[in-house]
Design a protein around this motif. Structure first.
Motif, PDB file in Angstrom:
ATOM      1  N   HIS A   1      -3.738   3.364  -9.082  1.00 43.39           N
ATOM      2  CA  HIS A   1      -4.009   4.804  -8.941  1.00 43.39           C
ATOM      3  C   HIS A   1      -4.126   5.237  -7.487  1.00 43.39           C
ATOM      4  N   GLN A   2      -4.232   4.252  -6.593  1.00 41.48           N
ATOM      5  CA  GLN A   2      -4.412   4.603  -5.167  1.00 41.48           C
ATOM      6  C   GLN A   2      -3.226   4.248  -4.285  1.00 41.48           C
ATOM      7  N   VAL A   3      -2.430   3.259  -4.692  1.00 39.27           N
ATOM      8  CA  VAL A   3      -1.367   2.758  -3.796  1.00 39.27           C
ATOM      9  C   VAL A   3      -0.021   2.791  -4.518  1.00 39.27           C
ATOM     10  N   ALA A   4       0.981   3.361  -3.860  1.00 35.58           N
ATOM     11  CA  ALA A   4       2.352   3.327  -4.400  1.00 35.58           C
ATOM     12  C   ALA A   4       3.307   2.926  -3.281  1.00 35.58           C
ATOM     13  N   VAL A   5       4.206   1.995  -3.599  1.00 32.68           N
ATOM     14  CA  VAL A   5       5.184   1.522  -2.615  1.00 32.68           C
ATOM     15  C   VAL A   5       6.563   2.031  -3.018  1.00 32.68           C
TER      16      VAL A   5
ATOM     17  N   LEU B   1       7.803   2.340   2.414  1.00 31.61           N
ATOM     18  CA  LEU B   1       6.904   3.486   2.553  1.00 31.61           C
ATOM     19  C   LEU B   1       5.751   3.296   1.576  1.00 31.61           C
ATOM     20  N   VAL B   2       4.531   3.406   2.070  1.00 32.50           N
ATOM     21  CA  VAL B   2       3.353   3.250   1.225  1.00 32.50           C
ATOM     22  C   VAL B   2       2.609   4.583   1.195  1.00 32.50           C
ATOM     23  N   LYS B   3       2.214   4.987   0.005  1.00 28.68           N
ATOM     24  CA  LYS B   3       1.385   6.194  -0.138  1.00 28.68           C
ATOM     25  C   LYS B   3       0.014   5.770  -0.642  1.00 28.68           C
ATOM     26  N   ILE B   4      -1.029   6.333  -0.040  1.00 30.65           N
ATOM     27  CA  ILE B   4      -2.396   6.033  -0.475  1.00 30.65           C
ATOM     28  C   ILE B   4      -3.113   7.358  -0.708  1.00 30.65           C
ATOM     29  N   SER B   5      -3.694   7.478  -1.883  1.00 33.27           N
ATOM     30  CA  SER B   5      -4.382   8.718  -2.250  1.00 33.27           C
ATOM     31  C   SER B   5      -5.310   8.402  -3.421  1.00 33.27           C
ATOM     32  N   ASP B   6      -6.264   9.285  -3.711  1.00 21.72           N
ATOM     33  CA  ASP B   6      -7.127   8.978  -4.861  1.00 21.72           C
ATOM     34  C   ASP B   6      -6.382   9.169  -6.179  1.00 21.72           C
ATOM     35  N   GLU B   7      -5.354  10.009  -6.163  1.00 19.09           N
ATOM     36  CA  GLU B   7      -4.481  10.122  -7.356  1.00 19.09           C
ATOM     37  C   GLU B   7      -3.055  10.037  -6.854  1.00 19.09           C
ATOM     38  N   VAL B   8      -2.577   8.826  -6.706  1.00 18.91           N
ATOM     39  CA  VAL B   8      -1.348   8.615  -5.944  1.00 18.91           C
ATOM     40  C   VAL B   8      -0.110   9.200  -6.622  1.00 18.91           C
TER      41      VAL B   8
ATOM     42  N   ARG C   1      -7.406  -1.847   3.821  1.00 16.87           N
ATOM     43  CA  ARG C   1      -8.761  -1.339   4.014  1.00 16.87           C
ATOM     44  C   ARG C   1      -8.997  -0.077   3.171  1.00 16.87           C
ATOM     45  N   LEU C   2      -8.018   0.827   3.157  1.00 14.84           N
ATOM     46  CA  LEU C   2      -8.204   2.051   2.391  1.00 14.84           C
ATOM     47  C   LEU C   2      -8.170   1.754   0.894  1.00 14.84           C
ATOM     48  N   ALA C   3      -7.254   0.866   0.481  1.00 15.58           N
ATOM     49  CA  ALA C   3      -7.137   0.555  -0.955  1.00 15.58           C
ATOM     50  C   ALA C   3      -8.380  -0.186  -1.444  1.00 15.58           C
ATOM     51  N   GLN C   4      -8.791  -1.176  -0.685  1.00 15.87           N
ATOM     52  CA  GLN C   4      -9.904  -2.014  -1.147  1.00 15.87           C
ATOM     53  C   GLN C   4     -11.258  -1.351  -0.926  1.00 15.87           C
ATOM     54  N   GLY C   5     -11.327  -0.415   0.039  1.00 20.33           N
ATOM     55  CA  GLY C   5     -12.606   0.250   0.311  1.00 20.33           C
ATOM     56  C   GLY C   5     -12.850   1.446  -0.589  1.00 20.33           C
ATOM     57  N   TYR C   6     -11.774   1.954  -1.217  1.00 21.67           N
ATOM     58  CA  TYR C   6     -11.911   3.138  -2.065  1.00 21.67           C
ATOM     59  C   TYR C   6     -12.819   2.825  -3.267  1.00 21.67           C
ATOM     60  N   GLY C   7     -13.798   3.691  -3.476  1.00 20.22           N
ATOM     61  CA  GLY C   7     -14.725   3.477  -4.596  1.00 20.22           C
ATOM     62  C   GLY C   7     -15.851   2.513  -4.258  1.00 20.22           C
ATOM     63  N   ILE C   8     -15.794   1.925  -3.079  1.00 22.05           N
ATOM     64  CA  ILE C   8     -16.837   0.963  -2.689  1.00 22.05           C
ATOM     65  C   ILE C   8     -17.535   1.438  -1.415  1.00 22.05           C
ATOM     66  N   ASP C   9     -16.754   1.742  -0.411  1.00 25.50           N
ATOM     67  CA  ASP C   9     -17.309   2.222   0.859  1.00 25.50           C
ATOM     68  C   ASP C   9     -17.290   3.756   0.830  1.00 25.50           C
TER      69      ASP C   9
ATOM     70  N   GLN D   1     -14.429   8.923   0.769  1.00 26.61           N
ATOM     71  CA  GLN D   1     -14.357  10.329   1.152  1.00 26.61           C
ATOM     72  C   GLN D   1     -13.029  10.642   1.855  1.00 26.61           C
ATOM     73  N   LEU D   2     -12.590   9.745   2.751  1.00 25.00           N
ATOM     74  CA  LEU D   2     -11.323   9.972   3.461  1.00 25.00           C
ATOM     75  C   LEU D   2     -10.139   9.935   2.486  1.00 25.00           C
ATOM     76  N   VAL D   3     -10.134   8.956   1.596  1.00 22.40           N
ATOM     77  CA  VAL D   3      -9.004   8.832   0.657  1.00 22.40           C
ATOM     78  C   VAL D   3      -8.993  10.010  -0.323  1.00 22.40           C
ATOM     79  N   ARG D   4     -10.163  10.549  -0.646  1.00 25.63           N
ATOM     80  CA  ARG D   4     -10.243  11.713  -1.544  1.00 25.63           C
ATOM     81  C   ARG D   4      -9.721  12.981  -0.904  1.00 25.63           C
ATOM     82  N   SER D   5      -9.861  13.068   0.416  1.00 23.73           N
ATOM     83  CA  SER D   5      -9.554  14.354   1.062  1.00 23.73           C
ATOM     84  C   SER D   5      -8.256  14.349   1.866  1.00 23.73           C
TER      85      SER D   5
END
Ligand code: 0X9
Ligand code: ZN
Length: 434
Positions: free
Chosen positions: A135-139, A153-160, A192-200, A205-209
């Motif tokens: 749900h966060q990472v798409a290649v 190309l990698v996309k990272i988002s809370d709803e990818v 870092r963004l994928a693994q930190g999402y929902g934990i850090d 907050q950054l990935v959500r916005s």
């Protein structure tokens, strides 16, 4: 020419191994460029002194506010000395690690560098990250390289899978083949963004916005070529043939279409490391990245607001323009320059790099950063990563620094992400509502 020498040494080495693996002496270091040597030129704290060095047409490998590290022929070195400059000899720019006979594997990183990612390993790890965080990472890919490799190309988002109306930020790496540490930087950002999402909470907050895009290897043909013998080739350009010329490759960071080839900050000679190509965007790698960036204009608004293009080495934070020594230029006024500088300085304060306008290092035309700003008003920075000198490994620091030197940029990356809604906010200005 020097590539031929490296391959010849390697071929002898590989052929010798099956017959005499136990008795073979360690291979003698293959100089990256037999007719040139690397030097540090100190005392370059004024534009006139820097110009004296650059006029000689030496290849600049790195540099800072008051020095450059260059690759020079004996004649160029004599000229520089005759102009009163000091030249401090440096180790070869392409180190030959203590190669164990029989363990030099074509297409793989040498011993001591195996923490680095080849294109194949990079693809596998990104696919694994996407599978672990669907749900966060798409290649995907934005095209194919000159030799046909998918451009990742990698996309990272809370709803990818959704097209969210949020500020978008692009990180790109390895336009220059030999700058392998930058591939690790882009991979580190994705992890870092994928693994930190929902934990850090801060990362969440950054990935959500924000919507984050990562181009982890903008020049895969060149990067693979650089390690194709199993030792380093000091290769910079892509691997596109030049019609009518035996020399291969275009410097992708001189091939962008803003002020292309305008100002002596690139070379018209296909044999030169800063060859700008036959026309703006003559390289498929730049043309397709341009097309993809253009495709982020939705209802007339470019969604990408901020960008870092990672390079190595020299530990610098650079901003446009590179093509002119002036602080301002077409579409870049004093106000823009002040915001570029302020955010650049704040990023540099987090990682200990030196902040400066790109052209103060040396004039470079046709760069990605100049195009991003001139074409789209994307706040585009160039970060030159570790180290500051060839004496610390230059383009080829050992793999044991990867973790430290990529994490070193976490705060700078987060700072850019946090200002991506309105970079001028950093100088107290407002932005129009998106
Ligand atoms: O010369 C380059 O392309 C970059 N340095 S490197 O040693 N990695 O080759 C710096 C380009 C910076 N350009 C702009 N930000 N305009
Ligand atoms: Zn570079």
């Amino acid at each position: 020419m020097r590539r031929v020498a490296v391959i010849a040494v390697l071929a002898m080495l590989v052929l010798a191994v099956p017959f005499s693996a136990a008795a073979a002496p360690p291979p003698s270091p293959a100089p990256a460029a037999p007719s040139t040597s690397a030097y540090r030129v100190p005392g370059l704290d004024n534009p006139a002194a820097r110009a004296t060095v650059l006029r000689q047409g030496v290849e600049v490998l790195g540099g800072g506010r008051d020095y450059l590290e260059v690759q020079a022929t004996p004649a160029q070195a004599d000229h520089l000395r005759a102009s009163g400059l000091r030249l401090l000899p440096l180790p070869a720019a392409a180190p030959v690690p203590a190669a164990v006979p029989g363990l030099v594997v074509p297409g793989e990183f040498p011993i001591g560098y195996q923490g680095y990612h080849t294109y194949r390993r990079l693809t596998a790890e990104l696919d694994a990250l996407a599978a672990a965080h669907p749900h966060q990472v798409a290649v995907s890919s934005y095209g194919r390289s000159a030799q046909g490799r998918p451009l990742l190309l990698v996309k990272i988002s809370d709803e990818v899978r959704a097209d969210k109306h949020e500020p978008e930020v692009l990180f790109s790496c390895a336009q220059h083949a030999r700058e392998h540490l930058t591939v690790e930087m882009c991979l580190h950002i994705v992890r870092r963004l994928a693994q930190g999402y929902g934990i850090d909470p801060a990362i969440t907050q950054l990935v959500r916005s924000r919507v984050v895009w990562v181009v982890p290897m903008a020049n895969p043909d060149g990067a693979e070529y650089d390690i194709s013998t199993g030792l380093f080739g000091l290769w910079r350009k892509n691997r596109q043939p030049n019609p009518g010329d035996a020399e291969i490759g275009t410097d992708l960071n001189r091939n962008w279409g803003d002020e292309w080839a305008c100002c002596g900050g690139s070379s018209a000679n296909p044999g030169n490391d800063t060859y700008h190509g036959s026309a703006p965007f003559s390289a498929p790698e730049t043309a397709q990245l341009r097309d993809w960036v253009n495709s982020r204009v939705i209802h007339g608004v470019q969604q990408i607001t901020a960008h870092i293009d990672f390079h190595s080495f020299s530990e610098l934070v650079l901003w446009p323009y590179g093509f002119t020594a002036s602080d301002t230029g077409p579409g870049l006024n004093n106000f823009d320059a002040a915001a570029f500088r302020k955010l650049g300085e704040q990023m540099a304060a987090t990682n200990g790099y030196t902040p400066e306008q790109s052209s103060h290092l040396y004039i470079n035309d046709g760069s990605i950063g100049d195009w991003m700003w001139a074409q789209h008003h994307i706040w585009s920075y160039t970060l030159e990563m570790y180290p500051t000198s060839l004496t610390q490994g230059g383009f080829y620091p050992p793999a044991n620094v990867i973790e430290r030197e990529t994490a070193r940029n976490d705060a700078a990356v987060d700072l850019l992400l946090s200002y991506a809604d309105c970079v001028p906010r950093i100088i107290g200005a407002r932005c129009a509502a998106r």
